[in-house]
Design a protein around this motif. Structure first.
Motif, PDB file in Angstrom:
ATOM      1  N   LEU A  68       0.848  -1.193   0.000  1.00 28.29           N
ATOM      2  CA  LEU A  68       0.000   0.000   0.000  1.00 28.29           C
ATOM      3  C   LEU A  68       0.878   1.236   0.000  1.00 28.29           C
ATOM      4  O   LEU A  68       1.781   1.350   0.825  1.00 28.29           O
ATOM      5  N   ASN A  70       0.165   5.468  -0.290  1.00 28.88           N
ATOM      6  CA  ASN A  70      -0.763   6.586  -0.415  1.00 28.88           C
ATOM      7  C   ASN A  70       0.055   7.870  -0.560  1.00 28.88           C
ATOM      8  O   ASN A  70       0.697   8.310   0.389  1.00 28.88           O
ATOM      9  N   GLU A  93      -0.938  -3.605  -3.817  1.00 27.93           N
ATOM     10  CA  GLU A  93      -2.379  -3.874  -3.886  1.00 27.93           C
ATOM     11  C   GLU A  93      -3.185  -2.584  -3.950  1.00 27.93           C
ATOM     12  O   GLU A  93      -4.254  -2.541  -4.548  1.00 27.93           O
ATOM     13  N   THR A  94      -2.661  -1.543  -3.305  1.00 24.62           N
ATOM     14  CA  THR A  94      -3.383  -0.275  -3.233  1.00 24.62           C
ATOM     15  C   THR A  94      -2.424   0.870  -3.500  1.00 24.62           C
ATOM     16  O   THR A  94      -1.359   0.953  -2.870  1.00 24.62           O
ATOM     17  N   ASN A  96      -2.777   5.106  -4.035  1.00 24.26           N
ATOM     18  CA  ASN A  96      -3.603   6.306  -4.091  1.00 24.26           C
ATOM     19  C   ASN A  96      -2.741   7.445  -4.625  1.00 24.26           C
ATOM     20  O   ASN A  96      -1.809   7.888  -3.953  1.00 24.26           O
ATOM     21  N   THR A 119      -6.082  -4.191  -6.080  1.00 21.18           N
ATOM     22  CA  THR A 119      -7.464  -4.573  -5.798  1.00 21.18           C
ATOM     23  C   THR A 119      -8.379  -4.016  -6.883  1.00 21.18           C
ATOM     24  O   THR A 119      -8.026  -3.051  -7.579  1.00 21.18           O
ATOM     25  N   CYS A 122      -9.071  -0.397  -6.259  1.00 24.19           N
ATOM     26  CA  CYS A 122      -7.935   0.451  -6.657  1.00 24.19           C
ATOM     27  C   CYS A 122      -7.883   0.606  -8.166  1.00 24.19           C
ATOM     28  O   CYS A 122      -7.699   1.700  -8.686  1.00 24.19           O
TER      29      CYS A 122
END
Length: 128
Positions: A68, A70, A93-94, A96, A119, A122
């Motif tokens: 992840l 962000n 997986e993620t 942002n 995901t 996402c």
């Protein structure tokens, strides 16, 4: 000197989760120190920080276990750092990247193609 640069990052080699979002005084040197000393990092929140490609390139090069990331509102980031993440952080997986205005559609397409573990949510957010 920033707090992480003076911090003994080498003593936290097992660090897996770091949330320093919206820390306005956070520097590229701080995140680079974390990246270089914490290879087990899986989750990094730096949204709203005044970071450049330098720190995210260090994350991409040193934190291959990242799942992840962000970087929402990190307005100085360009395709170079996000492409490096897509190429080196294959467990991602993620991601942002909202409000990262310098990113191109080609960069986002590369992320979608390279990061097979993203995901569905996402993927949908990145495709907008």
């Amino acid at each position: 000197m920033s707090w992480v640069t003076g911090w003994k990052a080498a003593n936290c080699r097992n660090l897996a989760y770091l949330d320093v979002g919206n820390c306005s005084n956070l520097t590229d040197a701080s995140i680079t120190a974390v990246a270089e000393n914490c290879p087990d990092l899986t989750t990094l929140y730096v949204e709203g920080c005044n970071l450049t490609d330098r720190s995210i390139l260090a994350v991409a090069e040193n934190c291959s276990k990242l799942t992840l990331l962000n970087v929402d509102l990190c307005r100085k980031l360009t395709d170079a750092s996000v492409l490096a993440v897509a190429e080196n952080c294959l467990k991602l997986e993620t991601l942002n990247v909202r409000h990262c205005d310098k990113l191109t559609d080609a960069c986002i397409d590369a992320v979608l193609a390279n990061c097979e573990n993203l995901t569905d949510a996402c993927r949908q957010a990145l495709s907008r």
